[in-house]
Write a protein that holds these residues in place. Structure first.
Motif, PDB file in Angstrom:
ATOM      1  N   PHE A   1       0.838  -1.212   0.000  1.00 50.18           N
ATOM      2  CA  PHE A   1       0.000   0.000   0.000  1.00 50.18           C
ATOM      3  C   PHE A   1       0.866   1.254   0.000  1.00 50.18           C
ATOM      4  CE2 PHE A   1      -3.608   2.613   0.499  1.00 50.18           C
ATOM      5  CZ  PHE A   1      -3.277   3.606   1.411  1.00 50.18           C
TER       6      PHE A   1
ATOM      7  N   GLN B   1       2.313   1.619  -3.316  1.00 50.96           N
ATOM      8  CA  GLN B   1       1.262   1.926  -4.288  1.00 50.96           C
ATOM      9  C   GLN B   1       0.887   3.409  -4.258  1.00 50.96           C
ATOM     10  OE1 GLN B   1       0.510   0.268  -6.608  1.00 50.96           O
ATOM     11  NE2 GLN B   1      -1.610   0.375  -7.180  1.00 50.96           N
TER      12      GLN B   1
ATOM     13  N   GLY C   1       1.358   5.814  -7.372  1.00 46.28           N
ATOM     14  CA  GLY C   1       0.209   6.553  -7.903  1.00 46.28           C
ATOM     15  C   GLY C   1       0.522   8.030  -8.077  1.00 46.28           C
TER      16      GLY C   1
ATOM     17  N   ARG D   1       3.098  12.443 -11.363  1.00 45.87           N
ATOM     18  CA  ARG D   1       3.057  13.909 -11.246  1.00 45.87           C
ATOM     19  C   ARG D   1       4.459  14.496 -11.196  1.00 45.87           C
ATOM     20  NH1 ARG D   1      -1.208  16.340  -7.728  1.00 45.87           N
ATOM     21  NH2 ARG D   1      -3.092  15.082  -7.879  1.00 45.87           N
TER      22      ARG D   1
ATOM     23  N   HIS E   1       1.776   0.722 -11.405  1.00 53.48           N
ATOM     24  CA  HIS E   1       0.756   1.061 -10.404  1.00 53.48           C
ATOM     25  C   HIS E   1      -0.457   0.147 -10.561  1.00 53.48           C
ATOM     26  CE1 HIS E   1      -1.581   3.640  -7.722  1.00 53.48           C
ATOM     27  NE2 HIS E   1      -2.556   3.592  -8.606  1.00 53.48           N
ATOM     28  N   LYS E   2      -0.876  -0.048 -11.797  1.00 55.68           N
ATOM     29  CA  LYS E   2      -2.021  -0.936 -12.050  1.00 55.68           C
ATOM     30  C   LYS E   2      -1.685  -2.371 -11.656  1.00 55.68           C
ATOM     31  CE  LYS E   2      -2.841   0.731 -16.423  1.00 55.68           C
ATOM     32  NZ  LYS E   2      -3.627   0.854 -17.691  1.00 55.68           N
TER      33      LYS E   2
ATOM     34  N   PHE F   1      -3.708  -4.504  -8.878  1.00 54.52           N
ATOM     35  CA  PHE F   1      -4.409  -5.787  -9.048  1.00 54.52           C
ATOM     36  C   PHE F   1      -3.914  -6.811  -8.027  1.00 54.52           C
ATOM     37  CE2 PHE F   1      -7.010  -4.635 -12.410  1.00 54.52           C
ATOM     38  CZ  PHE F   1      -6.327  -4.133 -13.515  1.00 54.52           C
TER      39      PHE F   1
ATOM     40  N   PRO G   1      -8.675  -0.343  -5.216  1.00 57.05           N
ATOM     41  CA  PRO G   1      -8.250  -0.900  -6.513  1.00 57.05           C
ATOM     42  C   PRO G   1      -9.401  -1.042  -7.514  1.00 57.05           C
ATOM     43  CG  PRO G   1      -7.832  -2.458  -4.706  1.00 57.05           C
ATOM     44  CD  PRO G   1      -8.319  -1.218  -4.099  1.00 57.05           C
TER      45      PRO G   1
ATOM     46  N   GLY H   1      -9.876   2.176  -9.181  1.00 57.56           N
ATOM     47  CA  GLY H   1      -8.805   2.390 -10.151  1.00 57.56           C
ATOM     48  C   GLY H   1      -9.084   1.626 -11.433  1.00 57.56           C
TER      49      GLY H   1
ATOM     50  N   ARG I   1     -11.745   8.998 -11.515  1.00 54.37           N
ATOM     51  CA  ARG I   1     -10.425   9.493 -11.125  1.00 54.37           C
ATOM     52  C   ARG I   1     -10.492  10.172  -9.761  1.00 54.37           C
ATOM     53  NH1 ARG I   1      -9.232  12.455 -15.067  1.00 54.37           N
ATOM     54  NH2 ARG I   1      -7.901  10.987 -16.159  1.00 54.37           N
TER      55      ARG I   1
ATOM     56  N   HIS J   1     -11.282   7.632  -7.022  1.00 56.52           N
ATOM     57  CA  HIS J   1     -10.094   6.817  -6.744  1.00 56.52           C
ATOM     58  C   HIS J   1      -9.080   7.600  -5.915  1.00 56.52           C
ATOM     59  CE1 HIS J   1      -7.124   3.710  -7.366  1.00 56.52           C
ATOM     60  NE2 HIS J   1      -6.284   4.555  -7.913  1.00 56.52           N
ATOM     61  N   GLN J   2      -8.814   8.828  -6.331  1.00 56.68           N
ATOM     62  CA  GLN J   2      -7.818   9.646  -5.613  1.00 56.68           C
ATOM     63  C   GLN J   2      -8.244   9.883  -4.164  1.00 56.68           C
ATOM     64  OE1 GLN J   2      -7.703  13.043  -8.228  1.00 56.68           O
ATOM     65  NE2 GLN J   2      -6.074  12.176  -9.520  1.00 56.68           N
TER      66      GLN J   2
ATOM     67  N   TYR K   1      -6.528   8.627  -0.619  1.00 60.00           N
ATOM     68  CA  TYR K   1      -6.059   9.516   0.454  1.00 60.00           C
ATOM     69  C   TYR K   1      -6.745   9.162   1.776  1.00 60.00           C
ATOM     70  CZ  TYR K   1      -4.307  12.426  -3.365  1.00 60.00           C
ATOM     71  OH  TYR K   1      -3.665  12.887  -4.487  1.00 60.00           O
TER      72      TYR K   1
HETATM   73  C1  HEM Z   1      -4.766  -0.181  -3.093  1.00 58.01           C
HETATM   74  C2  HEM Z   1      -4.565   0.050  -4.358  1.00 58.01           C
HETATM   75  C3  HEM Z   1      -4.380   1.433  -4.942  1.00 58.01           C
HETATM   76  C4  HEM Z   1      -4.003   2.601  -4.332  1.00 58.01           C
HETATM   77  C5  HEM Z   1      -3.669   2.813  -2.858  1.00 58.01           C
HETATM   78  C6  HEM Z   1      -3.973   3.646  -5.370  1.00 58.01           C
HETATM   79  C7  HEM Z   1      -3.615   4.974  -5.118  1.00 58.01           C
HETATM   80  C8  HEM Z   1      -3.501   5.934  -6.098  1.00 58.01           C
HETATM   81  C9  HEM Z   1      -3.023   7.289  -5.863  1.00 58.01           C
HETATM   82  C10 HEM Z   1      -2.583   7.855  -4.508  1.00 58.01           C
HETATM   83  C11 HEM Z   1      -3.045   7.941  -7.061  1.00 58.01           C
HETATM   84  C12 HEM Z   1      -2.615   9.390  -7.322  1.00 58.01           C
HETATM   85  C13 HEM Z   1      -3.732  10.299  -7.091  1.00 58.01           C
HETATM   86  C14 HEM Z   1      -3.321  11.729  -7.444  1.00 58.01           C
HETATM   87  O1  HEM Z   1      -2.626  11.951  -8.418  1.00 58.01           O
HETATM   88  O2  HEM Z   1      -3.716  12.608  -6.694  1.00 58.01           O
HETATM   89  C15 HEM Z   1      -3.525   6.997  -8.061  1.00 58.01           C
HETATM   90  C16 HEM Z   1      -3.647   7.302  -9.411  1.00 58.01           C
HETATM   91  C17 HEM Z   1      -4.060   6.374 -10.361  1.00 58.01           C
HETATM   92  N1  HEM Z   1      -4.451   5.077 -10.144  1.00 58.01           N
HETATM   93 FE1  HEM Z   1      -4.406   4.101  -8.370  1.00 58.01          FE
HETATM   94  N2  HEM Z   1      -4.332   3.111  -6.598  1.00 58.01           N
HETATM   95  C18 HEM Z   1      -4.587   1.764  -6.383  1.00 58.01           C
HETATM   96  C19 HEM Z   1      -4.973   0.845  -7.326  1.00 58.01           C
HETATM   97  C20 HEM Z   1      -5.166   1.149  -8.674  1.00 58.01           C
HETATM   98  C21 HEM Z   1      -5.604   0.191  -9.677  1.00 58.01           C
HETATM   99  C22 HEM Z   1      -5.924  -1.283  -9.411  1.00 58.01           C
HETATM  100  C23 HEM Z   1      -5.667   0.870 -10.869  1.00 58.01           C
HETATM  101  C24 HEM Z   1      -6.062   0.380 -12.241  1.00 58.01           C
HETATM  102  C25 HEM Z   1      -6.227  -0.854 -12.598  1.00 58.01           C
HETATM  103  C26 HEM Z   1      -5.276   2.251 -10.608  1.00 58.01           C
HETATM  104  C27 HEM Z   1      -5.209   3.235 -11.573  1.00 58.01           C
HETATM  105  C28 HEM Z   1      -4.791   4.519 -11.348  1.00 58.01           C
HETATM  106  C29 HEM Z   1      -4.606   5.511 -12.403  1.00 58.01           C
HETATM  107  C30 HEM Z   1      -4.869   5.311 -13.888  1.00 58.01           C
HETATM  108  C31 HEM Z   1      -4.151   6.682 -11.788  1.00 58.01           C
HETATM  109  C32 HEM Z   1      -3.781   8.010 -12.450  1.00 58.01           C
HETATM  110  C33 HEM Z   1      -4.949   8.922 -12.398  1.00 58.01           C
HETATM  111  C34 HEM Z   1      -4.645  10.214 -13.160  1.00 58.01           C
HETATM  112  O3  HEM Z   1      -4.054  11.084 -12.528  1.00 58.01           O
HETATM  113  O4  HEM Z   1      -4.962  10.246 -14.305  1.00 58.01           O
HETATM  114  N3  HEM Z   1      -4.979   2.384  -9.253  1.00 58.01           N
HETATM  115  N4  HEM Z   1      -3.806   5.788  -7.444  1.00 58.01           N
END
Ligand code: HEM
Length: 201
Positions: free
Chosen positions: A24, A27, A31, A35, A50-51, A55, A103, A106, A143, A146-147, A151
């Motif tokens: 975590f 991750q 994520g 930036r 990250h993806k 998964f 996830p 995401g 998006r 997820h963000q 947090y």
């Molecule tokens: C426990 C699992 C996960 C955590 C803790 C997590 C956490 C994060 C964080 C902190 C960000 C950055 C947010 C920001 O820029 O402010 C992010 C971005 C992203 N995450 Fe995850 N994530 C997880 C799982 C996933 C999964 C499984 C996928 C896709 C299959 C995914 C796809 C994305 C994508 C595409 C972004 C970029 C979003 C953008 O700025 O366009 N994440 N994630």
């Protein structure tokens, strides 16, 4: 001891707990890392990793929930009052849920993304997108969701960690040791105790 006992978690629950905790942290950094660079190629690679780890966390969280449902839960330690125990269980329950939901959001984000980029888990297998319609509006919705869920999970997990450290280093009541592999002497103590009880019967 692979399975949970009345007084502590078993090796399976302990291993999954600390593996998810470490993944975590990584991750969150993975994520945010896109930036910190202007290189599109590096951003693409970082998001694929990250993806992939996302998964993996989803799979481990599902395994963990199944194992928790198949196992007994260690009893409330006398050191913890009922009120605090209820709060601790609520926090743990929300972390169980968030480790599945973050996830999944995401996955929904990339499944609705108009970029339509396939997800390669660890550059080995293609993970199909969820059957969802692609549009900028839904992509933006997932998006932001997820963000903010990521947090929120980080804040709750930090509180959970500080509470555990308080029990270990402030109160010294050994509660953290319930989620740590028992040392050899503790295990042998148990075995001796069991042997004595068996002998007494
Ligand atoms: C426990 C699992 C996960 C955590 C803790 C997590 C956490 C994060 C964080 C902190 C960000 C950055 C947010 C920001 O820029 O402010 C992010 C971005 C992203 N995450 Fe995850 N994530 C997880 C799982 C996933 C999964 C499984 C996928 C896709 C299959 C995914 C796809 C994305 C994508 C595409 C972004 C970029 C979003 C953008 O700025 O366009 N994440 N994630």
């Amino acid at each position: 001891m692979l399975r949970n006992r009345d007084t502590s978690y078993g090796l399976v629950a302990i291993t999954i707990h600390w593996t998810i905790a470490a993944l975590f942290v990584g991750q969150m950094l993975l994520g945010l890392a896109p930036r910190w660079t202007h290189s599109m190629a590096l951003q693409f690679t970082l998001i694929q990793w990250h993806k992939s780890f996302g998964f993996l966390i989803l799979a481990l969280a599902a395994l963990r929930l199944a194992w928790a449902l198949l196992n007994k839960w260690p009893r409330r330690p006398v050191a913890i009052e009922r009120g605090e125990w209820l709060a601790a269980k609520t926090v743990q329950g929300s972390l169980y849920a968030l480790m599945l939901v973050v996830p999944l959001t995401g996955w929904a984000l990339v499944s609705t993304s108009t970029l339509d980029v396939p997800s390669f888990a660890f550059n080995m297998v293609v993970i199909p997108d969820l059957p969802m319609a692609r549009s900028e509006a839904t992509e933006d919705f997932w998006r932001v969701t997820h963000q903010w869920l990521a947090y929120a999970t980080a804040v709750i997990a930090t509180g959970h960690m500080l509470a555990a450290l308080r029990h270990e280093f402030w109160l010294g009541d050994g509660v953290l040791k319930r989620m740590w592999p028992a040392r050899r002497d503790e295990r042998s103590g148990d075995q001796t105790k069991r042997r004595h009880t068996a002998a007494r019967r």
